[in-house]
Design a protein around this motif. Structure first.
Motif, mmCIF file in Angstrom:
data_model
loop_
_atom_site.group_PDB
_atom_site.id
_atom_site.type_symbol
_atom_site.label_atom_id
_atom_site.label_comp_id
_atom_site.label_asym_id
_atom_site.label_seq_id
_atom_site.Cartn_x
_atom_site.Cartn_y
_atom_site.Cartn_z
ATOM 1 N N PHE A 101 0.687 3.841 -3.125
ATOM 2 C CA PHE A 101 0.139 5.181 -2.881
ATOM 3 C C PHE A 101 1.151 6.271 -3.235
ATOM 4 O O PHE A 101 0.789 7.311 -3.778
ATOM 5 N N LEU A 132 -8.076 5.783 3.737
ATOM 6 C CA LEU A 132 -8.238 5.048 2.488
ATOM 7 C C LEU A 132 -7.244 3.895 2.397
ATOM 8 O O LEU A 132 -7.590 2.801 1.937
ATOM 9 N N ALA A 133 -6.026 4.138 2.853
ATOM 10 C CA ALA A 133 -4.979 3.113 2.767
ATOM 11 C C ALA A 133 -5.332 1.866 3.572
ATOM 12 O O ALA A 133 -4.886 0.763 3.240
ATOM 13 N N LYS A 180 -8.478 0.752 4.107
ATOM 14 C CA LYS A 180 -9.744 0.140 3.686
ATOM 15 C C LYS A 180 -9.514 -1.114 2.849
ATOM 16 O O LYS A 180 -8.622 -1.157 2.016
ATOM 17 N N ARG A 181 -10.334 -2.115 3.089
ATOM 18 C CA ARG A 181 -10.314 -3.327 2.281
ATOM 19 C C ARG A 181 -11.577 -3.338 1.424
ATOM 20 O O ARG A 181 -12.510 -4.134 1.640
ATOM 21 N N VAL A 208 0.836 -1.200 0.000
ATOM 22 C CA VAL A 208 0.000 0.000 0.000
ATOM 23 C C VAL A 208 0.876 1.256 0.000
ATOM 24 O O VAL A 208 0.631 2.204 -0.752
ATOM 25 N N ASN A 258 -10.114 1.427 -2.269
ATOM 26 C CA ASN A 258 -8.658 1.397 -2.105
ATOM 27 C C ASN A 258 -8.061 0.805 -3.378
ATOM 28 O O ASN A 258 -8.267 -0.369 -3.681
#
Length: 557
Positions: free
Chosen positions: A410, A426-427, A429-430, A406, A434
């Motif tokens: 990102f 956001l990073a 979130k599954r 991630v 994302n």
């Protein structure tokens, strides 16, 4: 391999040169916004129109009439649409041939043969060994690593280098900080830990004899010891953790110790590129002041004024060892091109460094990419995560919090000339919101299908006959015509996205815009998810469509 996009551009260039006598015209081959507008679109007719004082539609027809017949089977159709775009459609035969190539070449698909193979150095991170790696270091680190990967795929010989700034004022200031005197600049828990390690057991810290009593009060000595510890115990382990491998760690200190910096100064004097004024020595980086008869007067990147190499007190500026370092890169190690990734705070340093390299006789061979700042955002607000590193946010802490994949993705999603707001919410979130989860979910779906096919019946008569199990099955043109239109379109769009990979490599190797890589991954995931929803690889009778099986294998690769 040479991409179809490159071939198309070469053919159009040839027409423009021969028919209109414009060999250096700049135009674009792009991807249209929708599939019904073709697979490639060119704006050349609209660029030529005002120059030739002709209707772009007329020019476009002339170019298409010349270019289209030169393709054997790659282009199915070409057209000119208002206000003057040239649109080209790939043939199904060409798509299937490329799918076969992907399956054969596997992870080597996308490797290119450059017109001229170059020896290229990518120097990145190069953080001062005065503290732990921060978010800004991470952004430059991931960008430099991916850029080096891409340049390697593009056929060049690439080396990754970390320049260790282990000499000079910042090391002395580190020493003052460890001693906690009035000149201390660096703060944080790591400074306290370094002080304890050095003064309690210097042998444990650096593997050498105990410090002499006088050295325990010497900021230069203490700074050097602390810098070694930081490099070996704080920097290198984190770089290993984030999966980056450098070919070389280059020490600034050694440049001074082996006399390279002093020799560089003498060389510049001998070439009449320096002068003395107000007790200081200056380099003639302001090109406008130099004689037009000087061979080194290359309009590389004019600086706005001349720059000091040695101050009136005899101390050297950072500029002189930096010049010696780049002389080592180009003259001693024979790099054809050097790409430096620097923080945005170095923007004022770029013109002088490029001009210095030009003065050394290597104009146009140095590229400098500036990495803009990074902020962590949580609940819509800037988030300060680290308490133990003073004002810094540690890269290692971020990786531990959201994961390496991630973090890397990102950072890479943003152009280096734009600031990054790293959204922690956001990073974590599954969900498909994302982008990393979205791409990984596509991969997981492929793996799940491949696992299920091991216990299924693979069709051969209705799809792709297998003459020899050791060979990749032939990909028959008729397959795409045997399915419903929506499914046919879905399959074709996935193949089209797959064959863009070498073109993306080619573009990034030329313009260094590595953010195109993660966006390509997202686009490919888009096409696969669409395929997954519309096309069954395993039917209700537990039978496998071999064509689609090979298509998802190619996607996974």
């Amino acid at each position: 391999m040479i991409t179809i996009k490159t071939i198309l551009k070469q053919k159009i260039k040839q027409v423009v040169k021969e028919k209109y006598n414009l060999p250096d015209l700049d135009f674009e081959i792009s991807y249209p916004p929708s599939a019904d507008m073709g697979d490639y679109s060119c704006n050349v007719a609209m660029i030529l129109a005002p120059m030739l004082k002709k209707d772009p539609m007329e020019i476009g027809k002339e170019i298409i009439d010349f270019v289209t017949p030169t393709f054997r089977s790659e282009i199915k159709k070409s057209e000119i649409i208002k206000p003057g775009f040239l649109n080209f459609y790939l043939s199904e035969k060409f798509l299937l041939e490329n799918l076969k190539t992907i399956l054969k070449e596997k992870e080597k698909f996308g490797a290119l043969k450059p017109v001229k193979k170059q020896k290229i150095q990518v120097e990145f991170i190069s953080a001062n060994p005065t503290g732990p790696l921060t978010l800004a270091n991470g952004r430059g680190g991931f960008t430099g690593d991916v850029l080096a990967n891409v340049l390697g795929l593009a056929g060049h010989k690439v080396e990754r280098e970390y320049y260790v700034n282990d000499y000079g004022n910042q090391i002395r200031m580190l020493g003052h900080s460890i001693l906690k005197d009035k000149q201390a600049q660096y703060k944080g828990e790591y400074i306290d830990n370094l002080a304890n390690k050095i003064f309690l057991d210097s042998r444990l810290a650096v593997g050498q004899a105990d410090l002499h009593q006088d050295d325990k009060k010497n900021p230069d000595t203490i700074g050097q010891l602390a810098a070694k510890i930081i490099l070996e115990k704080m920097v290198k382990p984190v770089i290993k953790k984030i999966g980056i491998k450098f070919d070389n760690w280059f020490s600034e200190k050694k440049l001074h110790e082996n006399g390279a910096v002093d020799k560089m100064f003498e060389y510049l004097k001998k070439k009449n590129l320096t002068y003395k004024k107000d007790g200081a020595w200056w380099l003639k980086t302001n090109n406008n002041k130099q004689s037009t008869n000087n061979k080194s007067n290359i309009n590389e990147s004019d600086d706005d004024k001349d720059r000091v190499l040695i101050k009136s007190d005899g101390s050297k500026t950072y500029f002189l060892p930096d010049i010696a370092y780049h002389w080592n890169k180009f003259h001693d190690r024979k790099f054809d091109k050097v790409i430096n990734l620097w923080g945005a705070d170095h923007h004022g340093y770029v013109p002088r460094m490029k001009q210095a390299v030009a003065l050394l006789g290597f104009p146009g061979q140095l590229e400098i990419l500036l990495m803009q700042m990074v902020r962590l955002i949580k609940n819509g607000q800037e988030f300060k995560m680290s308490k133990r590193a003073g004002v810094y946010v540690l890269l290692e802490e971020l990786v531990d919090m959201v994961g390496l994949d991630v973090t890397r993705f990102f950072f890479l999603m943003h152009s280096n000339n734009k600031a990054v707001d790293f959204d922690l919410d956001l990073a974590k979130k599954r969900s498909n919101k994302n982008p990393v989860f979205y791409v990984q979910y596509a991969h997981a779906r492929i793996c799940s299908i491949l696992e299920k096919t091991s216990s299924s019946v693979i069709l051969t008569s209705a799809d792709l006959p297998v003459a020899n199990q050791t060979r990749i099955p032939s990909l028959k043109h008729k397959i795409l015509n045997q399915v419903e239109d929506d499914k046919k379109t879905t399959e074709k769009e996935l193949i089209k996205e797959l064959i863009k990979w070498p073109e993306i490599i080619e573009e990034v190797a030329e313009n260094y815009e590595v953010h195109k890589i993660p966006f390509y991954a997202i686009a490919l995931a888009d096409k696969f998810h669409d395929f997954y929803e519309n096309c069954r690889v395993i039917d209700e009778n537990n039978q496998v469509n071999r064509f689609r099986l090979n298509l998802i294998k190619a996607t996974k690769q």
